[in-house]
Motif scaffolding. Structure first.
Motif, mmCIF file in Angstrom:
data_model
loop_
_atom_site.group_PDB
_atom_site.id
_atom_site.type_symbol
_atom_site.label_atom_id
_atom_site.label_comp_id
_atom_site.label_asym_id
_atom_site.label_seq_id
_atom_site.Cartn_x
_atom_site.Cartn_y
_atom_site.Cartn_z
ATOM 1 N N ASN A 9 2.536 1.795 -3.581
ATOM 2 C CA ASN A 9 1.595 2.422 -4.325
ATOM 3 C C ASN A 9 1.181 3.269 -3.895
ATOM 4 O OD1 ASN A 9 0.508 -0.915 -5.535
ATOM 5 N ND2 ASN A 9 0.026 -0.973 -4.199
ATOM 6 N N GLU A 10 0.908 4.264 -2.840
ATOM 7 C CA GLU A 10 1.112 5.680 -3.176
ATOM 8 C C GLU A 10 2.062 6.402 -3.331
ATOM 9 O OE1 GLU A 10 -0.985 8.685 -1.676
ATOM 10 O OE2 GLU A 10 -1.633 7.372 -1.962
ATOM 11 N N LEU B 205 3.841 5.544 -5.533
ATOM 12 C CA LEU B 205 3.872 6.059 -6.853
ATOM 13 C C LEU B 205 3.116 6.218 -7.820
ATOM 14 C CD1 LEU B 205 4.576 2.088 -7.969
ATOM 15 C CD2 LEU B 205 6.117 3.762 -7.910
ATOM 16 N N ALA B 206 2.028 6.676 -6.981
ATOM 17 C CA ALA B 206 1.049 7.661 -7.266
ATOM 18 C C ALA B 206 1.256 9.484 -7.338
ATOM 19 C CB ALA B 206 -0.962 6.978 -6.770
ATOM 20 N N ALA B 207 1.634 9.322 -5.806
ATOM 21 C CA ALA B 207 2.032 10.868 -5.650
ATOM 22 C C ALA B 207 3.121 11.499 -6.364
ATOM 23 C CB ALA B 207 1.784 10.500 -4.361
ATOM 24 N N HIS B 208 3.836 10.795 -6.964
ATOM 25 C CA HIS B 208 5.214 11.182 -7.233
ATOM 26 C C HIS B 208 5.438 10.789 -9.297
ATOM 27 C CE1 HIS B 208 5.782 10.831 -3.030
ATOM 28 N NE2 HIS B 208 7.269 11.756 -3.282
ATOM 29 N N ARG B 209 5.751 12.256 -9.451
ATOM 30 C CA ARG B 209 6.519 12.373 -10.574
ATOM 31 C C ARG B 209 7.475 11.099 -11.425
ATOM 32 N NH1 ARG B 209 5.402 18.710 -12.324
ATOM 33 N NH2 ARG B 209 3.165 18.671 -11.620
ATOM 34 N N ASP C 97 1.003 -1.215 0.083
ATOM 35 C CA ASP C 97 -0.119 -0.204 -0.004
ATOM 36 C C ASP C 97 0.995 1.582 -0.020
ATOM 37 O OD1 ASP C 97 -2.742 -1.515 0.298
ATOM 38 O OD2 ASP C 97 -2.898 -1.598 2.265
ATOM 39 N N ASP D 135 2.800 5.159 -15.487
ATOM 40 C CA ASP D 135 0.838 4.493 -16.050
ATOM 41 C C ASP D 135 0.782 3.382 -14.855
ATOM 42 O OD1 ASP D 135 -0.623 2.414 -17.569
ATOM 43 O OD2 ASP D 135 -1.820 4.756 -18.365
ATOM 44 N N PRO D 136 0.151 3.564 -14.400
ATOM 45 C CA PRO D 136 -0.530 1.816 -13.433
ATOM 46 C C PRO D 136 -0.598 0.590 -14.201
ATOM 47 C CG PRO D 136 -1.944 3.272 -12.308
ATOM 48 C CD PRO D 136 -1.081 4.047 -13.750
ATOM 49 N N ARG E 112 3.843 10.702 -15.388
ATOM 50 C CA ARG E 112 4.193 10.056 -14.470
ATOM 51 C C ARG E 112 4.042 8.423 -14.313
ATOM 52 N NH1 ARG E 112 -0.482 12.963 -11.718
ATOM 53 N NH2 ARG E 112 1.152 13.775 -10.855
ATOM 54 N N SER F 63 5.201 5.346 -18.684
ATOM 55 C CA SER F 63 4.694 6.797 -18.542
ATOM 56 C C SER F 63 4.190 7.304 -19.015
ATOM 57 C CB SER F 63 5.961 7.736 -18.205
ATOM 58 O OG SER F 63 7.431 7.049 -16.816
#
Length: 326
Positions: free
Chosen positions: A58-59, A61-65, A55, A102-103, A100, A86
């Motif tokens: 994941n946070e 990776l989502a919150a940082h460029r 978790d 891409d998941p 950023r 990206s």
């Protein structure tokens, strides 16, 4: 290699080195284990629950460029580059070309066998920053935390290799297979050393690190690390390059360069034989006098042992602690 078992529960970030090493005490580790042989400490499954897990990754990776100097894909199947995972960041004012991860694209790359590496991840996660700062205080040296994550089908991320710094490995999720090989050169140092590779099939320990385990690996120990099929893995390495005799001699030379003209002079490449001989005699004298000066080497070693550089601490809007108000 000693294999110990910790019966403590969750490892708090503020526990620092002592919290990671239990049942070893910190003084025992520093005096008798540091820089000698690997140590494996088996821990409970939930040991790193409050420190770092999927978790948290994941946070981050989502919150940082995406930053190519920090985040990497290693040995990805099909030669997939991080940049292809990206997407441009939508922004009102164009400033550069940020992106950023891409998941979906990252998931595909990892599923194809890539390993995700994030360097200095403690700078992006407060609990890890707290832990790393505590380890730095204990070791008196800079510590950096790197993350390695795969989905369990990854190719071997790195060839069999040795590190020029000591490492604490924290298996925070899943499992990873390790083969350890003894050093083939005593105390190797970075680019100055080229130890021969270990003989094929010669290992001092082979096995899996599972969630909650800690492995200490001194510099110079060869290791081969592989994914465990079907078991996604995330582990942290806390690396620290401890002061060496070479660092002490570099500090001595800096001091001599300040104090001794003979050390600052150019090499007498074009001088006559007598002039060159005089210069070499002066240089030998400067070096001999320096190493013979009582307490000098100990003083320089104490300066090296003053600790890691201070990490940035912001206190907005109140200014820097201890700074006079403006």
């Amino acid at each position: 290699m000693d294999e110990l078992t910790s019966d403590e529960g969750e490892c708090p970030p503020a526990g620092g080195l002592a919290g990671l090493l239990h049942p070893l005490t910190e003084p025992e580790f520093l005096r008798h284990r540091l820089g000698t042989e690997p140590v494996l400490i088996r821990g409970e499954d939930e040991r790193f629950r409050g420190l770092f897990g999927w978790d948290d990754l994941n946070e981050i990776l989502a919150a940082h460029r995406a930053d190519a100097t920090r985040t990497h894909l290693v040995r990805s199947a099909g030669g997939i580059a991080l940049a292809t995972c990206s997407r441009p960041v939508p922004q009102l004012a164009p400033r550069g070309r940020p992106s950023r991860l891409d998941p979906e694209l990252l998931q595909q790359a990892l599923a194809a066998g890539a390993t995700l590496v994030v360097d200095g991840i403690e700078e992006m996660h407060a609990p890890l920053r707290t832990l790393v700062a505590g380890v730095e205080r204990s070791l008196g040296a800079l510590v950096q935390a790197n993350l390695y994550a795969n989905l369990g089908g990854a190719a071997q991320g790195f060839h069999t290799h040795w590190d020029d710094h000591d490492v604490l490995v924290l298996q925070t999720e899943g499992a990873k297979h390790w083969d350890l090989h003894p050093p083939t050169l005593d105390h190797p140092v970075g680019v100055l050393s080229d130890p021969p590779r270990p003989a094929e099939g010669v290992t001092s320990w082979s096995g899996e690190l599972t969630r909650g385990d800690v492995l200490y690996l001194p510099r110079g120990w060869w290791h081969t690390v592989r994914a465990v099929p079907g078991r996604p893995s995330a582990h942290l390495t806390l690396g620290s390059r401890l002061p060496s005799a070479g660092d002490l001699l570099r500090r001595l030379l800096v001091r001599l360069a300040v104090e001794q003209p003979a050390v600052r002079r150019d090499l007498p490449r074009f001088a006559d034989e007598r002039t060159a001989a005089d210069w070499y005699a002066q240089l030998r004298g400067a070096l001999t006098d320096a190493v013979a000066e009582p307490g000098l080497l100990e003083k320089l070693a104490a300066e090296l042992d003053e600790g890691a550089p201070a990490r940035a601490r912001f206190t907005l809007p109140h200014g820097i602690p201890g700074e006079a108000p403006r």
